[in-house]
Scaffold this active site. Sequence first.
Site, PDB file in Angstrom:
ATOM      1  N   CYS A  47       0.134  -1.655  -6.215  1.00 47.17           N
ATOM      2  CA  CYS A  47       0.267  -0.603  -4.915  1.00 47.17           C
ATOM      3  C   CYS A  47       1.741  -0.256  -4.674  1.00 47.17           C
ATOM      4  O   CYS A  47       2.793  -0.807  -5.316  1.00 47.17           O
ATOM      5  CB  CYS A  47      -0.029  -1.460  -3.795  1.00 47.17           C
ATOM      6  SG  CYS A  47       0.075  -0.835  -2.107  1.00 47.17           S
ATOM      7  N   SER A  49       3.624  -0.337  -2.463  1.00 47.42           N
ATOM      8  CA  SER A  49       4.667  -1.003  -1.798  1.00 47.42           C
ATOM      9  C   SER A  49       5.046  -2.025  -2.803  1.00 47.42           C
ATOM     10  O   SER A  49       6.516  -2.501  -2.585  1.00 47.42           O
ATOM     11  CB  SER A  49       3.602  -2.206  -0.819  1.00 47.42           C
ATOM     12  OG  SER A  49       3.177  -1.018  -0.085  1.00 47.42           O
ATOM     13  N   HIS A  52       8.168  -0.172  -3.892  1.00 42.64           N
ATOM     14  CA  HIS A  52       9.206  -0.068  -3.115  1.00 42.64           C
ATOM     15  C   HIS A  52      10.107  -1.235  -3.161  1.00 42.64           C
ATOM     16  O   HIS A  52      11.370  -1.051  -3.348  1.00 42.64           O
ATOM     17  CB  HIS A  52       8.737  -0.184  -1.393  1.00 42.64           C
ATOM     18  CG  HIS A  52       7.858   1.220  -1.253  1.00 42.64           C
ATOM     19  ND1 HIS A  52       8.340   2.314  -1.715  1.00 42.64           N
ATOM     20  CD2 HIS A  52       7.008   1.348  -0.230  1.00 42.64           C
ATOM     21  CE1 HIS A  52       7.374   3.261  -0.809  1.00 42.64           C
ATOM     22  NE2 HIS A  52       6.827   2.612  -0.218  1.00 42.64           N
ATOM     23  N   HIS A  69       0.309  -8.019  -4.539  1.00 43.21           N
ATOM     24  CA  HIS A  69      -0.555  -8.448  -3.183  1.00 43.21           C
ATOM     25  C   HIS A  69      -1.898  -7.533  -2.965  1.00 43.21           C
ATOM     26  O   HIS A  69      -2.308  -7.614  -2.108  1.00 43.21           O
ATOM     27  CB  HIS A  69       0.237  -7.833  -2.024  1.00 43.21           C
ATOM     28  CG  HIS A  69       0.502  -6.445  -2.116  1.00 43.21           C
ATOM     29  ND1 HIS A  69       1.242  -5.888  -2.816  1.00 43.21           N
ATOM     30  CD2 HIS A  69      -0.091  -5.500  -1.153  1.00 43.21           C
ATOM     31  CE1 HIS A  69       1.248  -4.616  -2.441  1.00 43.21           C
ATOM     32  NE2 HIS A  69       0.427  -4.341  -1.398  1.00 43.21           N
ATOM     33  N   CYS A 174      -5.841  -5.013  -0.937  1.00 44.80           N
ATOM     34  CA  CYS A 174      -4.800  -4.207  -0.092  1.00 44.80           C
ATOM     35  C   CYS A 174      -5.226  -2.726  -0.148  1.00 44.80           C
ATOM     36  O   CYS A 174      -5.773  -2.210   0.858  1.00 44.80           O
ATOM     37  CB  CYS A 174      -3.477  -4.072  -0.839  1.00 44.80           C
ATOM     38  SG  CYS A 174      -2.465  -3.067   0.059  1.00 44.80           S
TER      39      CYS A 174
END
Length: 374
Positions: A47, A49, A52, A69, A174
């Site tokens: 993902c 995220s 990031h 996640h 997610c």
Amino acid sequence: METTGKVIKCKAAVLWEAGKPFSIEEVEVPPPRAHEIRVKIVATGICRSDEHIVHGLLSRIKYPIILGHEGAGIVESVGEEVTGVKPGDKVIPLFLPQCGKCVCCRNPESNLCLKSTISAPQAEDEKIKFTCKGKLINRMAQISTFSEYTILDEIAFAKIDDNAPLDRVCLIGCGFSTGYGSAVNTAKVQPGSTCAVFGLGGVGLSVVIGCKVAGASRIIAVDINKTKFAKAKELGATDCLNPQDYDKPIQKVLKDMTNGGVHYSFECIGHVDSMVDALESSHPGFGTCVIIGVAPYTDKISFDPMLLLTGRTLKGSHFGGLKGKISVPKMVSDYMAKKFKLDELVTHTLPINKINEGFELLRAGESIRTILKF
Ligand code: CND
Ligand code: ZN
Ligand code: ZN
């Protein structure tokens, strides 16, 4: 089981420091304590995220860390006092747990849990579980699915259907739930309404799927990468726009197309400027804008408060507003009953050893979701 009660040595992708590639390492995972389970991760998605954190864009993250996640796996062993799950059961780890007891868990309108790392980041420090080369390795959101085995607190997993294909339903951990839930649950998109979706990655395309299931009559998909448009149309987008094709701002284009603005707009990129564009694209008086994208922690949003005063609603959505323990098993059964599309989001499947290749595909805009397998 042979491994019950013992430390397991297994493979994991460790990020030793921000800005560096992942290293595949052998890590040690201790047996679960009371109120914990140990899970063998079978499949996990990549993902934005995670990306990031690779670049140090989120606050309060400590390195070295094991990310991931969006996974699904099989219970290997169960600590004392854990009920309702046994070795062999299939589970999805919850990056947003549900303790069921805190003031947010008890509020039917909220899906936050005060035991989550987003609410109580210091809680993570007490719970470091992995070691590698004699060093403690931090966890992401208390779940770290880029490890072959991981420890989960009893509040941080959902037991799912025994027949669920883990290399697909991991996306319910997610990206899919975040996007779909934002449309159906947070915005509560109404039949016949107009929607604009900014950003067509795994999250944005799942918003498109949710808007379509909710019966929106017009779903306008916005992205600067035109290669995303074919899939967006396949999943329900009625129009696709590239802001770079226009000499006026994209919010003006959207307003002109929809008689003054859309009923619902969704920001699924993580840019503060796009968040304001999305807000401005919603119709005064009744429009709702939902922020889903995660922006670098140093960025702040700034807009004319008159946009709200004139009757727009601005909302945020974390994990699609879903309470994981309750909603994730239901999302999995709805997937099994073919109530929505999800398989279309998977563009690549790679072994965990090729995790860096998976992240390169995301950076190049070539993948929607890459599934890593152990
Ligand atoms: P991904 O990178 O796959 O998709 C983002 C899309 O945005 C890509 O298709 C880009 O081409 C597009 N894009 C980039 N810049 C622009 C621009 N200026 N205008 C239009 N389009 C643009 O990301 P993802 O789908 O995995 O995640 C999207 C965001 O959602 C990201 O910020 C991620 O961190 C966040 C998120 C939020 C939550 C939550 O619970 N709220 C959970 N997971 C991820
Ligand atoms: Zn995510
Ligand atoms: Zn709680």
